[in-house]
Scaffold this motif. Sequence first.
Motif: not given
Lengths: 199, 127
Positions: A29, A32-33, A36-37, A40, A43-44, A184, A187-188, A191
């Motif tokens: 978990m 995952c964080i 996530a960073s 982010a 994407i920025v 998993i 996959i992101f 995408t």
Amino acid sequence: MSIVAGQEHRVEEHEATATKTLGFWIYLMTDCILFASLFATYIVLREGTYGGPGGRELFELPFVLLETIILLASSFTCGLSLLAARKGLVKPAIIGLGATFVLGAIFLTLELGEFLKLMGEGHSWQASAFLSAFFTLVGTHGLHIAVGLLWVLVMIIQLVRQGLTSGTIRRLGMFGLFWHFLDIIWIFIFTIVYLMGVI
Amino acid sequence: MRDEKQAGKGIEDSAMQRYVIGFLSALVLTLAAYGLVVGQVLTGAMLIAAIVVLAAIQLVVQLVCFLHFGSKGADARLHQATFYLMLIILVIIVGGSLWIMANLNYNMMMSPEDMDKYMLEQSNKGF
């Protein structure tokens, strides 16, 4: 007396497995964080190509689809191996792990090939903010895959030498969590980085 | 004893089924997303929304079929609780970053064009 002691031993073992698996899950978990960073950040920065080429020019979708399917297949063989181990079948478990290793190694080779090709064409992580974010995100996933491959090798050696004990089955279960989790995350990446990169 | 064995076999069969179903649906969802983008069936925001939804469905499929998410028991509940906590932190990090960065130019009282010009000037100075 020995039956009671045996049962107590089994209960303790079960609790140890549950606690260790929960601990490993919590690590996943937090991982995952971390991802996530990185997502982010990507994407920025994805528009920050500094005048250079963006995802539309650089990414080859059929190649990435192949990578995706190979990783998905390795996730499946990993699950089959775990299932065989829980049934008490050592040989199928080892064969499943072997298939997972081969598929994972092909995936990593393809990914490194893509990285080398990009760098050879002058699109290394130094070229733009977009490429820095791309290499960091996809490279971190690749690093996890490399660690996973080392783990598969260790598991195969342990299964050959120790067979199926509560310890090896527990570690195999944790490896399964790790490997499915990496699929998993991919996959992101598929995408958000690749598919959205060419839209 | 025999019943126990059969019950055990039933669980293993359903676990096997789960893996096969998970693998096949993940494959279909991946190919669907790929087909939507390559075939240009949809465009713009609709296309992005469609592939994000497909990825989200695949997340749930893999969580349930491969990671056995949603099974019962005290251990499974703890796994779910930490997962949802992670999801909250993830939404704050990703949503918050995108929100702040999207408003950055506005909050710096510069238009995106001025911002680009300013950054180009700075890099030409060779910082």
